[in-house]
Design a protein around this motif. Structure first.
Motif, short mmCIF file in Angstrom:
data_model
loop_
_atom_site.label_atom_id
_atom_site.label_comp_id
_atom_site.label_asym_id
_atom_site.label_seq_id
_atom_site.Cartn_x
_atom_site.Cartn_y
_atom_site.Cartn_z
N ASP A 128 0.81 -1.21 0.00
CA ASP A 128 0.00 0.00 0.00
C ASP A 128 0.85 1.27 0.00
O ASP A 128 0.90 2.02 0.98
CB ASP A 128 -0.95 0.01 1.20
N LEU A 129 1.50 1.51 -1.12
CA LEU A 129 2.25 2.75 -1.28
C LEU A 129 1.32 3.95 -1.12
O LEU A 129 0.20 3.95 -1.62
CB LEU A 129 2.92 2.80 -2.65
N HIS A 130 1.81 4.95 -0.44
CA HIS A 130 1.01 6.17 -0.28
C HIS A 130 0.72 6.81 -1.63
O HIS A 130 -0.37 7.35 -1.84
CB HIS A 130 1.76 7.15 0.62
N ALA A 131 1.67 6.73 -2.54
CA ALA A 131 1.50 7.23 -3.91
C ALA A 131 1.97 6.13 -4.85
O ALA A 131 3.18 5.93 -5.01
CB ALA A 131 2.30 8.51 -4.12
N PRO A 132 1.06 5.40 -5.48
CA PRO A 132 1.46 4.30 -6.38
C PRO A 132 2.43 4.71 -7.48
O PRO A 132 3.23 3.87 -7.91
CB PRO A 132 0.12 3.82 -6.95
N PRO A 133 2.42 5.96 -8.00
CA PRO A 133 3.42 6.30 -9.03
C PRO A 133 4.86 6.18 -8.57
O PRO A 133 5.77 6.29 -9.40
CB PRO A 133 3.07 7.75 -9.37
N ILE A 134 5.11 5.96 -7.28
CA ILE A 134 6.48 5.76 -6.80
C ILE A 134 7.12 4.57 -7.50
O ILE A 134 8.34 4.51 -7.66
CB ILE A 134 6.49 5.58 -5.27
N GLN A 135 6.31 3.60 -7.93
CA GLN A 135 6.85 2.45 -8.64
C GLN A 135 7.64 2.86 -9.87
O GLN A 135 8.58 2.18 -10.28
CB GLN A 135 5.72 1.51 -9.04
N GLY A 136 7.27 3.98 -10.47
CA GLY A 136 7.99 4.45 -11.65
C GLY A 136 9.34 5.04 -11.36
O GLY A 136 10.13 5.27 -12.28
N PHE A 137 9.66 5.29 -10.08
CA PHE A 137 10.97 5.81 -9.71
C PHE A 137 12.05 4.74 -9.82
O PHE A 137 13.24 5.07 -9.83
CB PHE A 137 10.96 6.38 -8.30
N PHE A 138 11.66 3.47 -9.83
CA PHE A 138 12.61 2.37 -9.85
C PHE A 138 12.82 1.89 -11.28
O PHE A 138 11.89 1.88 -12.10
CB PHE A 138 12.11 1.20 -9.00
N GLY A 139 14.03 1.44 -11.55
CA GLY A 139 14.31 0.75 -12.79
C GLY A 139 14.22 -0.75 -12.62
O GLY A 139 14.53 -1.50 -13.56
N LYS A 140 13.81 -1.20 -11.45
CA LYS A 140 13.68 -2.61 -11.12
C LYS A 140 12.21 -2.94 -10.86
O LYS A 140 11.39 -2.04 -10.62
CB LYS A 140 14.51 -2.96 -9.88
N PRO A 141 11.83 -4.22 -10.89
CA PRO A 141 10.43 -4.59 -10.62
C PRO A 141 10.00 -4.22 -9.21
O PRO A 141 10.77 -4.40 -8.25
CB PRO A 141 10.41 -6.11 -10.84
N VAL A 142 8.79 -3.71 -9.06
CA VAL A 142 8.22 -3.34 -7.77
C VAL A 142 6.85 -3.99 -7.66
O VAL A 142 5.99 -3.80 -8.53
CB VAL A 142 8.09 -1.81 -7.62
N ASP A 143 6.64 -4.77 -6.61
CA ASP A 143 5.34 -5.39 -6.33
C ASP A 143 4.69 -4.63 -5.18
O ASP A 143 5.15 -4.72 -4.04
CB ASP A 143 5.51 -6.86 -5.95
N ASN A 144 3.66 -3.87 -5.51
CA ASN A 144 2.92 -3.09 -4.50
C ASN A 144 1.71 -3.91 -4.06
O ASN A 144 0.64 -3.86 -4.68
CB ASN A 144 2.50 -1.75 -5.08
N LEU A 145 1.88 -4.67 -2.98
CA LEU A 145 0.79 -5.51 -2.48
C LEU A 145 -0.26 -4.64 -1.80
O LEU A 145 0.01 -3.51 -1.37
CB LEU A 145 1.34 -6.55 -1.50
#
Length: 529
Positions: A128-145
């Protein structure tokens, strides 16, 4: 599981132990120490060559130490020839700083993503990321459960009348999260909004606000310009128009009347324009010259009686589900409670003989000037970032709850949705301060008529005395959170309303599926018990 090592940081060891217990293993051995000057030292005491490494590190009260410790552990595992390094972050640090909130602000979440990538991670698992677009900050896979399936299952199993409940968001920013849970449970939802009212400041900013309203922001206007008019002349024009074109309102009996207009007297006698009689606090004498503005006034066209009659006959039934209330120092008050705005004005505005300062009074002679002044007050109350062209919404931080308790401000809180006689689930992703939660609970109970309130969130930060404040609130019945963030065991024992949900099963299954290369799509689905 073979060829898997799960390391625990110092932030949340109990959660790591619960995860390992579900996987049938033990946390890998490592030494985490600090030197006398506060530096962190990490030593890996087991072989990790060509193995999948998972490092569980959540947020904590010493968040910066936890981040540095995580980075050093990742670097140590990378130097130990680990096949893959997955950072398991149940609570992602600095997730509330995912965008610039001022012209010279920092996007700290992106900086943290860069640090993790440089340290050597190959995968990130979070909740539960506070802001789901944070996943785009990574160049690696991110699993936001998501903790939503677990919360929905708990609601179905522990709330008897959940089918008649209403899911409510305490701010517009969480509407997507609320509608998702409402759709999963097939429930109605509502939204609460809070509008801040600044106290009128009778200083130079008022004059700047008037000039900005009419498109003239230059200093020292020219009195000889043909299009310049004084404020008194503008007020007289507005009064003459209001007298020449009164709006007729039709009562149920068919009689027409002119509704009384609400007029707020700041300085001067009743009926006098406040634009003329208002003075600055630091002025030693009343102003001797009139401020001149460019004429930029478009008078509305006269409405036909037929259109007004048809408008009076139309009634929107949905308006009955909109409830408003007044917030003073973070609590709901009665409509007739004194406003702190006038208390501030009475002690800060320089008065003249015969001036009248007090609550709003009815005055039918100058209705449009009052509306004109209220518009000026709203323009002059904007912060500087908005005046420079910044985003006004970005300047409003959802973690700043102290403003609700500021005695100099009065807030208007609005509830959209019918909660009368129903159970209410107030949903958000985290609980840090208690101000907005208490205000939302009091609104749905005292204004909306709700019979029971559940405050539900994933991350239980509980900053300061927020947990104790929520416990003391009589409008809150239960506080439901997950164990993504460490909570002091003594506070858990002392809290009678607190319910902590265990997310170790969700994280353990995510680790197992990641190791075996299986899909994690099923972790996002809702299952009926």
């Amino acid at each position: 599981m073979r060829r898997v090592q799960i390391f625990s940081g110092s932030s949340h060891p109990r959660l790591t132990e619960a995860i390992c217990e579900r996987l049938g293993t033990q946390p890998a051995k490592c030494d985490l120490r600090k030197f006398s000057n506060g530096e962190t030292s990490v030593s890996i005491n087991t072989s990790i060559r060509d193995q999948d490494v998972f490092i569980v590190q959540s947020g904590s009260k010493k968040i910066n130490d936890s981040i540095i410790e995580l980075l050093i552990m990742i670097s140590a595992c990378k130097g130990g020839s680990a096949r893959s390094i997955t950072a398991v972050l149940p609570y992602f640090p600095y997730s509330r700083q995912s965008k610039k909130k001022s012209h010279r602000g920092a996007i700290t979440a992106r900086m943290l993503a860069n640090l993790l990538t440089v340290a050597g991670i190959t995968h990130v698992i979070t909740v539960d990321l506070h802001a789901p677009p944070i996943q785009g900050f990574f160049g690696k896979p991110v699993d936001n459960l998501h903790a939503e399936p677990l919360i929905a299952r708990w609601i179905r199993n522990h709330v008897s009348d959940w089918k008649e409940a209403v899911v409510v968001s305490k701010n517009p920013g969480g509407s997507k999260r609320v509608t998702s849970l409402a759709d999963a449970l097939k429930l109605n939802f509502g939204i609460i909004t809070t509008d801040r009212r600044r106290s009128p400041q009778m200083n130079g900013s008022t004059t700047l606000g008037v000039s900005g309203l009419f498109g003239n922001n230059t200093e020292g206007g020219n009195d000889n310009e043909p299009d310049a008019i004084s404020l008194a002349e503008h007020s007289e024009d507005v009064r003459s128009f209001s007298r020449s074109s009164p709006r007729l309102w039709t009562q149920s009996g068919g009689a027409s009347h002119t509704p009384p207009q609400l007029h707020r007297h700041l300085n001067g006698h009743p009926g006098a324009s406040p634009l003329v009689n208002s003075t600055r606090v630091d002025s030693e004498s009343p102003p001797t010259s009139r401020t001149r503005l460019q004429r930029s006034l478009t008078l509305p066209a006269r409405s036909s009686p037929d259109l007004e009659d048809s408008a009076d006959e139309y009634t929107d039934e949905r308006a009955r589900e909109v409830i408003t209330g007044r917030l003073i120092q973070g609590h709901i008050v009665d409509d007739d409670a004194p406003s702190p705005i006038f208390s501030i004005m009475s002690g800060s505005v320089a008065t003249l003989p015969g001036d009248q300062i007090g609550p709003p009074q009815l005055d039918e002679r100058d209705p449009m000037t009052s509306s004109f002044m209220s518009g000026i007050s709203r323009v002059s109350s904007f912060p500087a970032d908005h005046a420079l062209g910044g985003m006004f919404d970005a300047a409003q931080s959802d973690e700043d709850e102290e403003e609700l308790k500021n005695p100099e401000f009065e807030h208007t809180i609005t509830l959209v949705g019918n909660v009368s006689g129903k159970t209410v689930f107030i949903i958000d992703d985290m609980i840090d301060g208690s101000g907005s939660w208490v205000a939302a609970a009091e609104t749905v109970v005292k204004r909306g008529g709700a019979k029971k309130v559940y405050c539900i969130a994933t991350h239980a930060l509980f900053g300061g005395d927020s947990l104790e404040d929520l416990e003391d609130c009589q409008c809150i019945d239960h506080i439901v959170v997950a164990n993504t963030f460490p909570i002091d065991p003594e506070r858990i024992k002392a809290a009678k309303k607190l319910i902590v949900l265990d997310l170790s099963g969700l994280l353990a299954e995510a680790i197992r599926r990641t190791h075996y290369g299986e899909s994690i799509s099923q972790l996002y689905q809702h299952y009926q018990d």
